[in-house]
Design an enzyme around this catalytic site. Structure first.
Site, short mmCIF file in Angstrom:
data_model
loop_
_atom_site.label_atom_id
_atom_site.label_comp_id
_atom_site.label_asym_id
_atom_site.label_seq_id
_atom_site.Cartn_x
_atom_site.Cartn_y
_atom_site.Cartn_z
N ASP A 1 -33.52 -8.42 -10.05
CA ASP A 1 -31.99 -8.18 -9.78
C ASP A 1 -31.56 -9.19 -8.97
O ASP A 1 -31.46 -9.60 -8.50
CB ASP A 1 -32.33 -6.24 -8.64
N ASP B 1 -27.79 -8.01 -6.45
CA ASP B 1 -27.85 -7.40 -4.85
C ASP B 1 -29.31 -7.18 -3.72
O ASP B 1 -29.23 -6.11 -4.82
CB ASP B 1 -26.19 -6.82 -5.30
#
Length: 293
Positions: free
Chosen positions: A119, A121
């Site tokens: 991922d 953020d």
């Protein structure tokens, strides 16, 4: 003179006139029964004829003629009939199935390598549209809905070393639910050495109840050779056994989560099913969190 004047009198007697009267017959009054019956019969047959004409017109309008050629009707062209709906009602024809948003990644360059989905953020970086109170590493200016916006990006401690280490042993795919216009600019700066093999954005996610889910089954990789690292459990709702949930990062410069993951991946090189290793790491990490509390 007087004797010559003779008045003309009727040749018949009054008695004979009474016996054979020659009076003119007057027309029969309309109230006679025979005339009334005749009038009713004539009206009945007249109404019947009118009703027959009306119903015959209605039949002509509602029902087409049997011989369309004589009546000037146009023959319809024969078209192919899809019999799937009534022969197999439980099967949806392929033409009616909504196409998925994403069809998978290109084949891996080295099929022997494991694939790690990361991922962006709160996992590798933290960004904010407002200037942070502490320091930041760089700024990106994407254009969103026609408006240019400033995002202040802070890298997670050890992210550069972590990416470099993973690239030596694994296939790296950054999979974010962020918009392409924003995330691509962040990755251009973050991945200066170009160690990330593939990038996936929001348009590769599947929407479930208003949440974006990253479906690893659509990536063209065996699930026993895939792991995902994400701070949001909703992202890996389809394959939780392949996921390592990482603590979300905001501005803690003493964070060491990526160092822990590097030590975990050191022993994953020869594992047969990475999901077993993920399960063990998650359990040990959970116990360690309890001890730290």
């Amino acid at each position: 003179m007087v004797s010559r004047i003779i008045r003309k009198t009727p040749t018949k007697s009054i008695k004979d006139c009474r016996r054979n009267p020659r009076r003119k017959r007057t027309p029969v009054k309309s109230t006679s029964s025979s005339v009334v019956i005749a009038t009713i019969n004539e009206s009945f047959f007249s109404c019947r004829r009118r009703l027959v004409k009306i119903f015959s017109k209605l039949v002509k309008i509602a029902t087409p003629k049997r011989s369309p050629k004589k009546q000037g009707f146009k023959k319809l062209k024969k078209t192919a009939v899809d019999t799937t709906d009534f022969l197999f009602p439980h099967i949806t024809p392929p033409s009616k199935i909504a196409k998925p948003l994403f069809f998978g990644l290109p084949p891996p360059e080295n099929p022997e390598k494991l694939t790690i989905f990361l991922d962006l953020d709160e996992t590798l970086i933290h960004s904010s549209a407002d200037p942070p109170s502490k320091t930041f590493d760089f700024i990106v200016r994407p254009k969103i809905d026609g408006e240019t916006m400033d995002f202040y990006v802070l890298k997670r401690p050890g992210v550069d070393e972590f990416l470099q280490y993973l690239s030596e042993k694994f296939e790296i795919v950054v999979f974010t639910a962020g918009l392409r216009d924003y995330a691509s600019l962040v990755l251009d700066v973050l991945d200066k050495n170009r160690v990330i093999n593939h990038r996936l954005y929001r348009d590769s996610c599947r929407e479930l109840d208003g949440k974006y889910v990253k479906d690893l089954a659509q990536m063209g990789r065996d699930l026993w050779k895939v792991a995902i690292i994400d701070d949001n459990p909703n992202s890996y709702a389809f394959q939780p056994e392949n996921a390592i949930q990482i603590k979300p990062f905001t501005d803690d410069l003493q964070d060491n989560e990526l160092s822990k993951l590097s030590r975990f991946f050191e022993v994953c090189d020869g594992v047969k099913d990475i999901r077993d290793a993920v399960k063990l790491f998650t359990r040990e990490n959970f116990h360690q969190d309890l001890m730290d509390c």
